[in-house]
Design an enzyme around this catalytic site. Sequence first.
Site, PDB file in Angstrom:
ATOM      1  N   ASP A 212      -8.967  -9.485   0.457  1.00 26.69           N
ATOM      2  CA  ASP A 212      -9.089  -8.925   1.732  1.00 26.69           C
ATOM      3  C   ASP A 212     -10.514  -9.394   2.190  1.00 26.69           C
ATOM      4  O   ASP A 212     -10.628  -9.125   3.532  1.00 26.69           O
ATOM      5  CB  ASP A 212      -9.218  -7.429   1.645  1.00 26.69           C
ATOM      6  CG  ASP A 212      -7.737  -6.837   1.804  1.00 26.69           C
ATOM      7  OD1 ASP A 212      -6.909  -7.821   2.214  1.00 26.69           O
ATOM      8  OD2 ASP A 212      -7.725  -5.656   1.874  1.00 26.69           O
TER       9      ASP A 212
ATOM     10  N   THR B 146       0.840  -1.256   0.045  1.00 31.38           N
ATOM     11  CA  THR B 146       0.147   0.121   0.086  1.00 31.38           C
ATOM     12  C   THR B 146       0.869   1.153  -0.072  1.00 31.38           C
ATOM     13  O   THR B 146       1.964   1.053   0.228  1.00 31.38           O
ATOM     14  CB  THR B 146      -0.888   0.061   1.379  1.00 31.38           C
ATOM     15  OG1 THR B 146      -1.608  -1.161   1.229  1.00 31.38           O
ATOM     16  CG2 THR B 146      -1.912   1.046   1.317  1.00 31.38           C
TER      17      THR B 146
ATOM     18  N   GLY C 114       1.390  -1.164   5.052  1.00 30.12           N
ATOM     19  CA  GLY C 114       1.612  -2.228   5.754  1.00 30.12           C
ATOM     20  C   GLY C 114       0.765  -3.274   6.182  1.00 30.12           C
ATOM     21  O   GLY C 114       0.645  -3.703   7.129  1.00 30.12           O
ATOM     22  N   GLY C 115      -0.356  -3.401   5.580  1.00 29.40           N
ATOM     23  CA  GLY C 115      -1.550  -4.278   5.750  1.00 29.40           C
ATOM     24  C   GLY C 115      -2.023  -3.869   7.140  1.00 29.40           C
ATOM     25  O   GLY C 115      -2.375  -2.867   7.293  1.00 29.40           O
TER      26      GLY C 115
END
Length: 584
Positions: free
Chosen positions: A425, A385, A471-472
């Site tokens: 996701d 991201t 970073g998720g």
Amino acid sequence: MKRFLVPAALLLAVPAAAQPPAAPPAPSAKAQGVVSASDPRAAAAGVEMLRAGGSATDAAIATLLALNVVEPQNSGIGGGGFWVGHDARTGKLLTIDGREAAPAAADPRWFYAPDGNPLTHSAAVPGGRSVGVPGNLREWAMAHDRGGKLPWAKLFEPAIRLARDGFRITQRLNTGINNFGSHIAPWAAAHYRGPDGKALPVGTLLKNPEQAALFERLARLGPDSFYVGPNAQKLVTTVNTAARNPSKMTLGDLASYDAKERAPVCGSYRAYRICGMGPPSSGGVAVLIILKQLERFDMARLGKDSPVAWHLMAESQRLAYADRDLYLADPDHVAVPVKGLTDPKYIAGRSALISPDRTMAGVAAGVPAGAPARIRAQPSEVPGTTHVAATDARGNAVSVTSTIEGYFGSGLAVNGTMLNNELTDFDIVPEKNGALVANRVEGGKRPRSSMSPTIVYGPDGKVRMVIGAAGGSTIIAQVAKALVAVIDWKLSAQDAIGLGLIYAPGKVATLEQGTQLDAMAPALQALGEPVKIAPLGLKANAVERVGGRWVGGADPRSEGVAMHQDGTIADIKRVGGFGNRPPE
């Protein structure tokens, strides 16, 4: 703060400034806009717009388009995101949901194999089925309609130059291709790898004429030309004929996609007002929960060097992530109890579970007002991201996070642009013991996200800070940590971002390797914390108001910069030792 002058070439041939808007009044000479992004060439694109008389909105969009070129592994118009913007003239917030959507044909068993068993996350990522209808262009167009000053076409100029004339491959892109690009399809493999199958060397001049041509069309014809016509047909054909996991996307799925203005999620922490994105982002809710649960503790007195302070942060994260995993999803498809989750009385009850001298034996989600019966699923977000923070001299501020999900998304590309794998996701298994999971796949639904673009207002009611991260699922923890560091520990945004992270979405707390947290492991274990030390892929960006002027910060783990309108950048002490995983 030490600053350096950016070479003229990096400013991408900044044009003469356009006539600035008449209102609000012109700022003082010392005031200037700032762009913080994960690549200096992208930040320079945003600064070019500020110098041309553009707004923070213009700067953010130009930066994001340039990032699509130089950071193709993490973001771009083949993905989606969330936009949080402050209008200095009206004082109002604009929050836009540009999250990708599942095709209408998607059902809860979208990621099941022919044998009736669910795919693993890694098996579901490559190919067409993981691709959601991209939302970024619709999001940015809506934002431009509300807060842009420059023509739409002008925002594409820096990105077109970078794609047409080429850019130098950085270490981070090289590492990403080698370590996380095994699933990329033939076009991307040929574009980013050499004849030996390895990533093109650092310093290689890489051109992307297909992307340059696409951007030229989008600049001339507008965002509709992405969602209908030849580009849409090529995208649908690409995902539906993919060699792995072919999709069932239609031209109607693309043509009917719209970005949505959502209500912001706002709450207080100390004397500050914290505002973020509402569902389907879980970031705004989760960040606020973490902070409010910590509010009864004297974090300022404990300080940044106290193991107890970091233990409290870990415990607050555990409670917030438990609620997030159970309840947060697309509010257009399932009931999401945002009001109950952010109610001060509910949060106070959750906070009472936290003790400064011991770790909770177990963590379960609470039951806020309006909560439906749910089953907690196993989250599957992965890093990949980017975030942009942009402000202008008139006080406008933008915090926007963009993603294609994992590194290089689905591995597929259309017209030189990578396509997302955002649908992974969703929780792949839709039910457990007969109870439905909130974040299950459904046609037209948008998957839950951890993206947390945030704007902080100070006690005086003015914007104090613009921040976000990549970073998720670590994004939530990164933003909450930085806000505690700025508000309670009085650190600069730059130093707050640079602090190591404790990340505790469940029982085990991960201490970021190579940071000040390494030495705290024994003390944290004495408090009952199950800890491990490991690298974390982190990447945050921020702009803060200090003494009436904007000051930028960028993650020292990344290649990013905070660039001021006059072309100077803050002194960022780069760090290493985070293992072979590149910052996200």
